[in-house]
Design an enzyme around this catalytic site. Structure first.
Site, PDB file in Angstrom:
ATOM      1  N   GLY A   1       0.781  -1.237   0.000  1.00 37.49           N
ATOM      2  CA  GLY A   1       0.000   0.000   0.000  1.00 37.49           C
ATOM      3  C   GLY A   1       0.810   1.284   0.000  1.00 37.49           C
ATOM      4  O   GLY A   1       1.710   1.485  -0.834  1.00 37.49           O
ATOM      5  N   ILE A   2       0.504   2.179   0.927  1.00 39.94           N
ATOM      6  CA  ILE A   2       1.113   3.510   0.974  1.00 39.94           C
ATOM      7  C   ILE A   2       2.613   3.416   1.278  1.00 39.94           C
ATOM      8  O   ILE A   2       3.422   4.163   0.724  1.00 39.94           O
ATOM      9  CB  ILE A   2       0.391   4.391   2.025  1.00 39.94           C
ATOM     10  CG1 ILE A   2      -1.079   4.595   1.617  1.00 39.94           C
ATOM     11  CG2 ILE A   2       1.095   5.731   2.195  1.00 39.94           C
ATOM     12  CD1 ILE A   2      -1.951   5.214   2.714  1.00 39.94           C
TER      13      ILE A   2
ATOM     14  N   TYR B   1      -9.404   2.376  15.981  1.00 41.51           N
ATOM     15  CA  TYR B   1      -8.505   2.826  14.906  1.00 41.51           C
ATOM     16  C   TYR B   1      -8.394   4.351  14.853  1.00 41.51           C
ATOM     17  O   TYR B   1      -7.267   4.892  14.881  1.00 41.51           O
ATOM     18  CB  TYR B   1      -8.986   2.250  13.560  1.00 41.51           C
ATOM     19  CG  TYR B   1      -8.204   2.722  12.366  1.00 41.51           C
ATOM     20  CD1 TYR B   1      -7.045   2.073  11.945  1.00 41.51           C
ATOM     21  CD2 TYR B   1      -8.613   3.847  11.645  1.00 41.51           C
ATOM     22  CE1 TYR B   1      -6.335   2.516  10.841  1.00 41.51           C
ATOM     23  CE2 TYR B   1      -7.902   4.302  10.545  1.00 41.51           C
ATOM     24  CZ  TYR B   1      -6.769   3.637  10.142  1.00 41.51           C
ATOM     25  OH  TYR B   1      -6.057   4.096   9.052  1.00 41.51           O
TER      26      TYR B   1
ATOM     27  N   SER C   1      -5.196   9.863   9.788  1.00 38.02           N
ATOM     28  CA  SER C   1      -6.306   9.427   8.920  1.00 38.02           C
ATOM     29  C   SER C   1      -7.426  10.452   9.023  1.00 38.02           C
ATOM     30  O   SER C   1      -7.617  11.059  10.078  1.00 38.02           O
ATOM     31  CB  SER C   1      -6.803   8.063   9.407  1.00 38.02           C
ATOM     32  OG  SER C   1      -8.131   7.831   9.001  1.00 38.02           O
TER      33      SER C   1
ATOM     34  N   ASP D   1       8.449  -7.222  13.987  1.00 35.68           N
ATOM     35  CA  ASP D   1       7.055  -7.108  14.408  1.00 35.68           C
ATOM     36  C   ASP D   1       6.948  -5.893  15.338  1.00 35.68           C
ATOM     37  O   ASP D   1       7.401  -5.925  16.482  1.00 35.68           O
ATOM     38  CB  ASP D   1       6.634  -8.391  15.139  1.00 35.68           C
ATOM     39  CG  ASP D   1       5.189  -8.321  15.611  1.00 35.68           C
ATOM     40  OD1 ASP D   1       4.548  -7.257  15.463  1.00 35.68           O
ATOM     41  OD2 ASP D   1       4.700  -9.346  16.136  1.00 35.68           O
TER      42      ASP D   1
HETATM   43  P1  NAD Z   1      -1.603  -1.950   4.099  1.00 32.85           P
HETATM   44  O1  NAD Z   1      -2.429  -2.932   4.872  1.00 32.85           O
HETATM   45  O2  NAD Z   1      -1.617  -2.036   2.614  1.00 32.85           O
HETATM   46  O3  NAD Z   1      -0.089  -2.011   4.586  1.00 32.85           O
HETATM   47  C1  NAD Z   1       0.227  -2.019   5.953  1.00 32.85           C
HETATM   48  C2  NAD Z   1       1.596  -2.633   6.132  1.00 32.85           C
HETATM   49  O4  NAD Z   1       1.889  -2.629   7.540  1.00 32.85           O
HETATM   50  C3  NAD Z   1       1.707  -4.090   5.644  1.00 32.85           C
HETATM   51  O5  NAD Z   1       2.820  -4.252   4.784  1.00 32.85           O
HETATM   52  C4  NAD Z   1       1.866  -4.877   6.923  1.00 32.85           C
HETATM   53  O6  NAD Z   1       2.651  -6.054   6.795  1.00 32.85           O
HETATM   54  C5  NAD Z   1       2.532  -3.853   7.849  1.00 32.85           C
HETATM   55  N1  NAD Z   1       2.331  -4.223   9.245  1.00 32.85           N
HETATM   56  C6  NAD Z   1       1.163  -4.538   9.847  1.00 32.85           C
HETATM   57  N2  NAD Z   1       1.384  -4.933  11.116  1.00 32.85           N
HETATM   58  C7  NAD Z   1       2.717  -4.855  11.315  1.00 32.85           C
HETATM   59  C8  NAD Z   1       3.564  -5.144  12.422  1.00 32.85           C
HETATM   60  N3  NAD Z   1       3.077  -5.645  13.581  1.00 32.85           N
HETATM   61  N4  NAD Z   1       4.879  -4.947  12.276  1.00 32.85           N
HETATM   62  C9  NAD Z   1       5.402  -4.489  11.119  1.00 32.85           C
HETATM   63  N5  NAD Z   1       4.658  -4.194  10.038  1.00 32.85           N
HETATM   64  C10 NAD Z   1       3.327  -4.398  10.139  1.00 32.85           C
HETATM   65  O7  NAD Z   1      -2.089  -0.523   4.595  1.00 32.85           O
HETATM   66  P2  NAD Z   1      -2.073   0.913   3.844  1.00 32.85           P
HETATM   67  O8  NAD Z   1      -3.412   1.149   3.325  1.00 32.85           O
HETATM   68  O9  NAD Z   1      -0.892   1.051   2.980  1.00 32.85           O
HETATM   69  O10 NAD Z   1      -1.912   1.864   5.112  1.00 32.85           O
HETATM   70  C11 NAD Z   1      -0.638   2.365   5.492  1.00 32.85           C
HETATM   71  C12 NAD Z   1      -0.835   3.348   6.619  1.00 32.85           C
HETATM   72  O11 NAD Z   1      -1.695   4.394   6.182  1.00 32.85           O
HETATM   73  C13 NAD Z   1      -1.493   2.730   7.854  1.00 32.85           C
HETATM   74  O12 NAD Z   1      -0.905   3.278   9.020  1.00 32.85           O
HETATM   75  C14 NAD Z   1      -2.932   3.180   7.729  1.00 32.85           C
HETATM   76  O13 NAD Z   1      -3.566   3.249   8.967  1.00 32.85           O
HETATM   77  C15 NAD Z   1      -2.779   4.531   7.081  1.00 32.85           C
HETATM   78  N6  NAD Z   1      -3.970   4.950   6.353  1.00 32.85           N
HETATM   79  C16 NAD Z   1      -4.480   4.184   5.351  1.00 32.85           C
HETATM   80  C17 NAD Z   1      -5.640   4.600   4.712  1.00 32.85           C
HETATM   81  C18 NAD Z   1      -6.286   3.764   3.626  1.00 32.85           C
HETATM   82  O14 NAD Z   1      -7.401   4.093   3.198  1.00 32.85           O
HETATM   83  N7  NAD Z   1      -5.655   2.727   3.132  1.00 32.85           N
HETATM   84  C19 NAD Z   1      -6.258   5.800   5.077  1.00 32.85           C
HETATM   85  C20 NAD Z   1      -5.694   6.566   6.087  1.00 32.85           C
HETATM   86  C21 NAD Z   1      -4.546   6.132   6.720  1.00 32.85           C
END
Ligand code: NAD
Length: 265
Positions: free
Chosen positions: A12-13, A152, A114, A41
Site C-alpha cells: 500500500g502507501i 482505529y 487518517s 514485528d
Molecule cells: P496496508 O495494509 O496495505 O499495509 C500495511 C503494512 O503494515 C503491511 O505491509 C503490513 O505487513 C505492515 N504491518 C502490519 N502490522 C505490522 C507489524 N506488527 N509490524 C510491522 N509491520 C506491520 O495498509 P495501507 O493502506 O498502505 O496503510 C498504510 C498506513 O496508512 C497505515 O498506518 C494506515 O492506517 C494509514 N492509512 C491508510 C488509509 C487507507 O485508506 N488505506 C487511510 C488513512 C490512513
C-alpha cells in the site's frame, strides 16, 4: 543521496512511498513483517527494539522516517493490537531513531494519521488519551472494551496530536527534526480491500463521500509524503495535512473539527 526509513513498506502507501523515494535516487531502509530489509514485528517492545537496532546497524544518519505500518479496525481484529502497532509501533521507531534523525541536521518524520479522526463520530477518545499519556498497557486494556473500528481513529488522532505536541519541543525541532502527520482518506490499498470485504463495515463504505468522485491512490499519498520529507517543506512543523479528495471538506464545510468535538466539549 538521502537515507530514509519506511515501515509498512511491503504494501500500500508504504510500498508506494518506498518506490517514489527510490525513484528520486534516495536510499530507503524498509521495515515490515515480511519482504523488507529489516523484518520486525512492531506490535511488541522486543520487535520495536529489534527494528531500531537493525536500522542503526545499517546507517548512522536518517534524513527521514515514515512509520507507515498499521492495522485497520475491522471485524475480528484485536483492538489492543491496533493500539500497539498503529500508535506505539510508530512512536517507538521515531524515538528510537531520534539520534540518527538528529545527526541529519534537518530531518523529517511523517506520521500516518487518517481523516477518520474528524470523519468518524463516536470513536474511543480515552484510548487516544492513554496513548498520549504513553501508557501502552492501559491503552490496550481500554481498547479491548471497544470494537477495533472505534479504536482505529483513536490511534490515528493520537499520532496526529503527538506530532503537534512533540513537534515543537527540544528533542525534535530543537535538533532540526520536523514532526508532521498526513491524514489520508480512503486509499485503494490492501487495507481498504479488507474493509470493503468486511460484512459490517463494507456496506457502510459504499456510502463514503468524496468531492473528486473516487478513492485515492497510494502514490498520491506517497507524493505528498515525499514533499513533506523534502527540504522544500522546511517550514512545516506539527502540521496535520489532509489528503482525502475533499471528504473532510464535504463533512465540515466551514472548518475542520478537532478533538474537542469528539470529546463533546
Ligand atoms: P496496508 O495494509 O496495505 O499495509 C500495511 C503494512 O503494515 C503491511 O505491509 C503490513 O505487513 C505492515 N504491518 C502490519 N502490522 C505490522 C507489524 N506488527 N509490524 C510491522 N509491520 C506491520 O495498509 P495501507 O493502506 O498502505 O496503510 C498504510 C498506513 O496508512 C497505515 O498506518 C494506515 O492506517 C494509514 N492509512 C491508510 C488509509 C487507507 O485508506 N488505506 C487511510 C488513512 C490512513
Amino acid at each position: 543521496m538521502k537515507t530514509f526509513v519506511v515501515s509498512g513498506s511491503a504494501s500500500g502507501i508504504g510500498a508506494a512511498t518506498t518506490e517514489v523515494l527510490r525513484s528520486q535516487g534516495d536510499r530507503v531502509i524498509t521495515v515490515d513483517l515480511r519482504d523488507a530489509e529489516v523484518t520486525a514485528d512492531l506490535s511488541t517492545p522486543a520487535g520495536r527494539n529489534h527494528a531500531v537496532t537493525q536500522v542503526q546497524r545499517l546507517t548512522d544518519v536518517v534524513h527521514g522516517l515514515v512509520p507507515c505500518a498499521g492495522l485497520a479496525g475491522a471485524t475480528g481484529v484485536d483492538s489492543a493490537l491496533v493500539v500497539s502497532v498503529n500508535f506505539f509501533g510508530a512512536v517507538a521507531l521515531a524515538r528510537g531513531l531520534q539520534p540518527q534523525l538528529a545527526s541529519a541536521g534537518g530531518a523529517s518524520v511523517v506520521l500516518l494519521a487518517s481523516n477518520s479522526i474528524t470523519g468518524m463520530p463516536g470513536w474511543r477518545v480515552s484510548v487516544a488519551d492513554l496513548c498520549l499519556a504513553d501508557d501502552e498497557p492501559a491503552a490496550r486494556a481500554d481498547a479491548v472494551r471497544a470494537e477495533s473500528v472505534m479504536v482505529y481513529p483513536a490511534t490515528k488522532a493520537a499520532l496526529a496530536w503527538w506530532a503537534r505536541r512533540e513537534g515543537t519541543t527540544e528533542p525534535w525541532i530543537g535538533h532540526g527534526i520536523r514532526l508532521n502527520a498526513v491524514a489520508p482518506g480512503m486509499i485503494d490499498s490492501p487495507m481498504t480491500d479488507q474493509l470493503l470485504a468486511d460484512p459490517e463495515i463494507g456496506p457502510l463504505l459504499e456510502a463514503y463521500p468524496t468531492a473528486i468522485g473516487r478513492v485515492g491512490r497510494p502514490e498520491e499519498v506517497a507524493a505528498l509524503i515525499a514533499f513533506m520529507l523534502s527540504d522544500a517543506c522546511s517550514l512545516m512543523v506539527g502540521s496535520v495535512v489532509y489528503a482525502d479528495g475533499g471528504t473532510d471538506a464535504i463533512l465540515h464545510p466551514e472548518s475542520p473539527q478537532g478533538w474537542a468535538v469528539q470529546r463533546g466539549e
